[in-house]
Every structure is written in C-alpha cells, then in structure tokens.
Design an enzyme around this catalytic site. Sequence first.
Site, mmCIF file in Angstrom:
data_model
loop_
_atom_site.group_PDB
_atom_site.id
_atom_site.type_symbol
_atom_site.label_atom_id
_atom_site.label_comp_id
_atom_site.label_asym_id
_atom_site.label_seq_id
_atom_site.Cartn_x
_atom_site.Cartn_y
_atom_site.Cartn_z
ATOM 1 N N HIS A 33 58.620 -46.884 -99.647
ATOM 2 C CA HIS A 33 58.481 -45.873 -98.583
ATOM 3 C C HIS A 33 59.855 -45.410 -98.104
ATOM 4 C CE1 HIS A 33 54.606 -48.208 -97.980
ATOM 5 N NE2 HIS A 33 54.161 -46.975 -98.106
ATOM 6 N N LEU A 181 56.457 -51.500 -106.374
ATOM 7 C CA LEU A 181 56.305 -51.901 -104.971
ATOM 8 C C LEU A 181 55.009 -51.319 -104.414
ATOM 9 C CD1 LEU A 181 59.976 -51.381 -103.729
ATOM 10 C CD2 LEU A 181 58.891 -53.468 -104.587
#
Length: 278
Positions: A33, A181
């Site tokens: 992110h 991830l």
Amino acid sequence: MHIFNTVAELRAWRKTAGFVAFVPTMGNLHEGHISLCRAAKARGGKVVVSIFVNPLQFGQGEDFNTYPRTFEADCDKLVAAGVDALFHPTVDQLYPRVEQQYKVEPPAIQNELCGQFRPGHFRGVATVVTKLFNIVQPDAAMFGKKDYQQLKVIEGMVADLDMPIEIVPVDTGRADDGLALSSRNGYLTAEERAEAPRLYRNLNAIKAALEGGETDFVKLTETARADLENHGWRVDYVEIRDQDRLEHARAGDRRMVVLAAARLGKPRLIDNLEVDLG
Ligand code: PAF
C-alpha cells in the site's frame, strides 16, 4: 494528515485541494500500500487515501467480520508516507440504504478467474470504487497489479463510463522470498508462510517456459496445479490470459499474464506475473 469521516467534510476539503492522486484501500496497510502512496506522491499534488472495508465485495462465509482493522497503525504509516488526507467513512455513511443500493455491473469478465469463486465480488468492488471516485473526485488513482483482475475491471469501468480519471497500475510488492504482499498473509501459520512462495515460483516457471517458446498452455498450467496440490494447496485456478482483455491466451500472443489463486490453510492467496515476449 487530515482525517475525514464524512462525505461532506471530504468534499469541502477537496474543493481547494488542486490535483489529487487517490489510493483506495481496505486498511491493514503494508509496504505494498505504501508503494501505492509513493506513486501517488510522485504525481506532485495532494494524496488522498481511503480506508473502508467494503461489505459489498465480501461473499457469504468470507472474512468481512474478521478482516484485520488496524486503524491507529495505518494512520502512523500514512503520516510517515506524507499522505495529505485520509477518508475513513462508516458503512452507514457509504451505504445508508444498503438493501436498495444501486450497483455498478461489470461485464462478463466479472464471472471468470476470481469471480468464478467469489460471485458478486467485482460488482461490489466496481460499486464502491465508483462511489469513492464520485466523493474524492481524483485526477489519478493508484491500483496494485497484485489484484490484476480488479485493475482490469476498474480500467474497463473508467473507460466505458467516461470517468475522467487516470488509472495508474503499480507493480506488486513482494517479500524477499517472492511472496506477494497481502493483508491476508497474516492468516498464514509459520509453516504455511514458509510454503507460500511456491505460488510465485510456479508463476515464474511458467513465465520462463513461455519466454523459452513453449506454447502448450494446458501443460504449463496443469504442471503448476499438480505441484501446488502435491504440497497441500487447494487450487482455484492457474491460467494464462492476454494482458489487455484477460481473454484466454492463444499461440502467437505477445503480452500475456499468468494468474493463479489457491488456498493454503485458511487464506486464499492470489498472484500473477506479466509475460512480455516483445
Ligand atoms: O483492493 C482493495 O483493497 C479493494 O478491493 C478496494 C479497491 C479498496 C475496494 O474496496
């Protein structure tokens, strides 16, 4: 960093914000992110992030209630990344009449790949992203390639519905051993975490074979499926598609993507690798 909980507050701030790059998330933020935030920051304007666990994109029996909510830690990471504003609405704010909510209906691709195993998921994604776009009114929006089908659904939606927003694909963040991830990696036991990079290794093996001229796509995907199943995975799909429309790849295609989804213990992991034959 401004934190807005209501649509009205965000809209009032947006009026004078200038160029806005937007990163929609469901929180539980990791380095993937943050790389989206960095790509947003590189655009030179203001960066807006949303954190909203969207009930419309979770099916029955999925992890909506248990999805990790780590608001304080997320805020610290966003401040460190230099994010200007965070939109963090409640479910009631975004869906005051959820039973009669209008929906955005993606075309048939929504029922393939992950959509086959998560009915209604991409309708829920397209609906919430449309709402977030209407609220934030970004000039650009960042989406990770890790959720490749989601990226394609959003690109198609923005093009077909004439939304004046640039969609910016961002490369998948990976751990040192290659595992993509994902917030759901947190569900893996230590033993499963050690096994998890096998998914990426299989995608790489297919990519190398395609680059070496192999055109028997069924053999490639079945070999990967067998390897995963032999090591305790429950495989939803391993497929080779074309990058643009996600149609089944055909011999002669130059721009392909290998996509896979499989369960390892509790979590369902997804990953993909683009293959460009030049
Ligand atoms: O990728 C996600 O985290 C979500 O699907 C998104 C785009 C924030 C919509 O809820």
